[in-house]
Design an enzyme around this catalytic site. Structure first.
Site, mmCIF file in Angstrom:
data_model
loop_
_atom_site.group_PDB
_atom_site.id
_atom_site.type_symbol
_atom_site.label_atom_id
_atom_site.label_comp_id
_atom_site.label_asym_id
_atom_site.label_seq_id
_atom_site.Cartn_x
_atom_site.Cartn_y
_atom_site.Cartn_z
ATOM 1 N N SER A 183 -0.363 -1.743 7.085
ATOM 2 C CA SER A 183 -0.213 -3.171 6.786
ATOM 3 C C SER A 183 1.241 -3.575 6.920
ATOM 4 C CB SER A 183 -0.698 -3.454 5.363
ATOM 5 O OG SER A 183 -0.308 -4.743 4.939
ATOM 6 N N TYR A 209 0.146 -1.668 -3.596
ATOM 7 C CA TYR A 209 -0.549 -1.521 -2.319
ATOM 8 C C TYR A 209 0.454 -1.386 -1.175
ATOM 9 C CZ TYR A 209 -3.483 -2.793 1.689
ATOM 10 O OH TYR A 209 -4.130 -2.806 2.901
#
Length: 219
Positions: A183, A209
């Site tokens: 990501s 995350y």
């Protein structure tokens, strides 16, 4: 977050995540490159019942590939499978239920999968891929049955155990690949190995995350 990382993230966003960036990149896209057959190839995709995972499973099934969907929720997985089979006419789409946050169960699943499938194929060698797509963002810190912080167990440790355990199986196939979906959020965090379980400081699920995706990118 440092000034450098703020700046890096801003520039990355301008260069890759805006409409103009998309239009620029689309000029290099050759649609005919997608006209390939996946027949005789098998793919394991985690988090395959929605989002990127489902889109990937759908695209592979349309091209004749065998898909192993590894999902946490049985009802959602079966619904997604039904959609994929209906859309593609490909019945070689298989559902496996697994919660990646339960690391012992990840290992048990991989061992059982290896016993059932001598290679990620049907008796003949071919290219096979493992696509680590599943991810988790927690709103608050929680631990699994083994006392591990759940998002770390899902995003990092579970992925590592699954991949490491399946390597002997992958190696039996011709030109195997492992793809781990990362990501752009990783750019907002630097690698911190001293707080893997997010035990210190305020718990921010999005930043935790992002930290995990830094580790994903480093594998």
């Amino acid at each position: 977050m440092s000034v450098y990382r703020n700046s890096a993230w801003f520039l990355k966003g301008l260069s890759e995540f805006t409409r103009n960036a998309f239009l620029s990149a689309s000029k290099q896209f050759v649609e005919k490159d997608l006209e390939v057959s996946m027949a005789g190839r098998a793919f394991m995709i985690t988090g395959a019942n929605s989002g990127i995972g489902k889109a990937t499973a759908m695209a592979i099934a349309k091209r004749g590939g065998t898909v192993h969907m590894v999902c946490r929720n049985k009802d959602k997985a079966e619904e997604a499978r039904a959609d994929i089979v209906k859309e593609t006419g490909n019945k070689e789409v298989h559902v496996h239920i697994l919660d990646l946050s339960e690391t012992k169960k990840v290992w048990e699943f991989a061992e059982a999968f290896k016993r059932k499938y001598k290679a990620l194929n049907s008796n003949c060698p071919f290219k096979c891929l493992q696509i680590n797509n599943a991810g988790s963002i927690m709103s608050q810190r929680d631990v699994n049955a083994e006392g591990l912080e759940k998002s770390f167990a899902t995003n990092v440790l579970g992925v590592y155990i699954l991949t490491k355990s399946l390597i002997p199986l992958l190696e039996k196939s011709a030109d195997p690949r492992v793809i781990t979906v990362s990501s752009g959020g990783m750019l907002v965090q630097k690698l911190r190995i001293g707080n893997l379980q997010s035990e210190r400081g305020r718990y921010d699920g999005a930043m935790v995350y992002a930290q995990h995706k830094v580790r994903d990118g480093g594998r």
